[in-house]
Motif scaffolding. Structure first.
Motif, short mmCIF file in Angstrom:
data_model
loop_
_atom_site.label_atom_id
_atom_site.label_comp_id
_atom_site.label_asym_id
_atom_site.label_seq_id
_atom_site.Cartn_x
_atom_site.Cartn_y
_atom_site.Cartn_z
N GLY A 1 -23.13 -12.37 -31.62
CA GLY A 1 -22.42 -11.68 -30.56
C GLY A 1 -21.32 -10.76 -31.04
N THR A 2 -21.00 -9.81 -30.17
CA THR A 2 -19.88 -8.90 -30.41
C THR A 2 -19.17 -8.68 -29.08
OG1 THR A 2 -19.25 -6.75 -31.35
CG2 THR A 2 -21.29 -6.80 -30.08
N LEU A 3 -17.84 -8.69 -29.12
CA LEU A 3 -17.05 -8.65 -27.90
C LEU A 3 -16.81 -7.21 -27.45
CD1 LEU A 3 -15.29 -10.04 -25.73
CD2 LEU A 3 -13.40 -9.94 -27.38
N VAL A 4 -17.08 -6.97 -26.19
CA VAL A 4 -16.78 -5.69 -25.56
C VAL A 4 -15.75 -5.94 -24.46
CG1 VAL A 4 -17.68 -3.81 -24.14
CG2 VAL A 4 -19.02 -4.68 -26.07
N THR A 5 -14.63 -5.25 -24.53
CA THR A 5 -13.59 -5.38 -23.53
C THR A 5 -13.36 -4.02 -22.90
OG1 THR A 5 -12.55 -7.16 -24.78
CG2 THR A 5 -11.24 -6.12 -23.05
N VAL A 6 -13.51 -3.95 -21.59
CA VAL A 6 -13.30 -2.70 -20.86
C VAL A 6 -12.06 -2.86 -20.01
CG1 VAL A 6 -14.31 -1.01 -19.30
CG2 VAL A 6 -15.80 -2.36 -20.79
N SER A 7 -11.06 -2.07 -20.32
CA SER A 7 -9.80 -2.16 -19.57
C SER A 7 -9.93 -1.38 -18.27
CB SER A 7 -8.65 -1.63 -20.40
OG SER A 7 -8.86 -0.27 -20.71
N ALA A 8 -9.31 -1.95 -17.25
CA ALA A 8 -9.42 -1.33 -15.92
C ALA A 8 -8.59 -0.05 -15.83
CB ALA A 8 -8.98 -2.31 -14.85
#
Length: 125
Positions: free
Chosen positions: A118-125
């Motif tokens: 896995g690899t983490l994807v973070t999308v900021s609002a």
């Protein structure tokens, strides 16, 4: 030993883009589908997209259709997930997986032959 190694995750603003990579090794995947899955915090793992290795045919979950594109590089033995118009709800750990059956890939995740870490994807609002 078969390995699927994801990379390309990170932090991005809503509306932005990221490209994930999954490098596959240890066997030939001509008769396989390689797919992307994601798991958001506190939620179940969901199917995102799959590609049939032999001819590049692709299949997408409705939630990402038109925004995400899966592709492959036969020379590098790598599949990609181009993610555009990212939304906060796309935030998740993204996993690469492989299996000979698209039916299994879209319905019985525990039965898949191979998984990456896995690899983490973070999308900021």
């Amino acid at each position: 030993q078969v390995q699927l190694v994801e990379s390309g995750g990170g932090l991005v603003q809503a509306g932005g883009s990221l490209r994930l990579s999954c490098a596959a090794s240890g066997r030939t995947f001509n008769n396989y589908y390689l797919g992307w899955f994601r798991q958001a915090p506190g939620k179940e793992r969901d199917f995102v997209a799959a590609i049939r290795w032999i001819d590049g045919w692709t299949y997408y979950a409705d939630s990402v259709k038109g925004r995400f594109t899966m592709s492959k590089d036969n020379v590098k033995n790598t599949v990609y997930l181009q993610m555009n118009s990212l939304r906060h709800e796309d935030t998740a750990v993204y996993y690469c997986a492989g299996d000979p059956s698209l039916v299994i890939m879209t319905s019985d995740y525990d039965a898949l032959d191979y998984w990456g870490k896995g690899t983490l994807v973070t999308v900021s609002a």
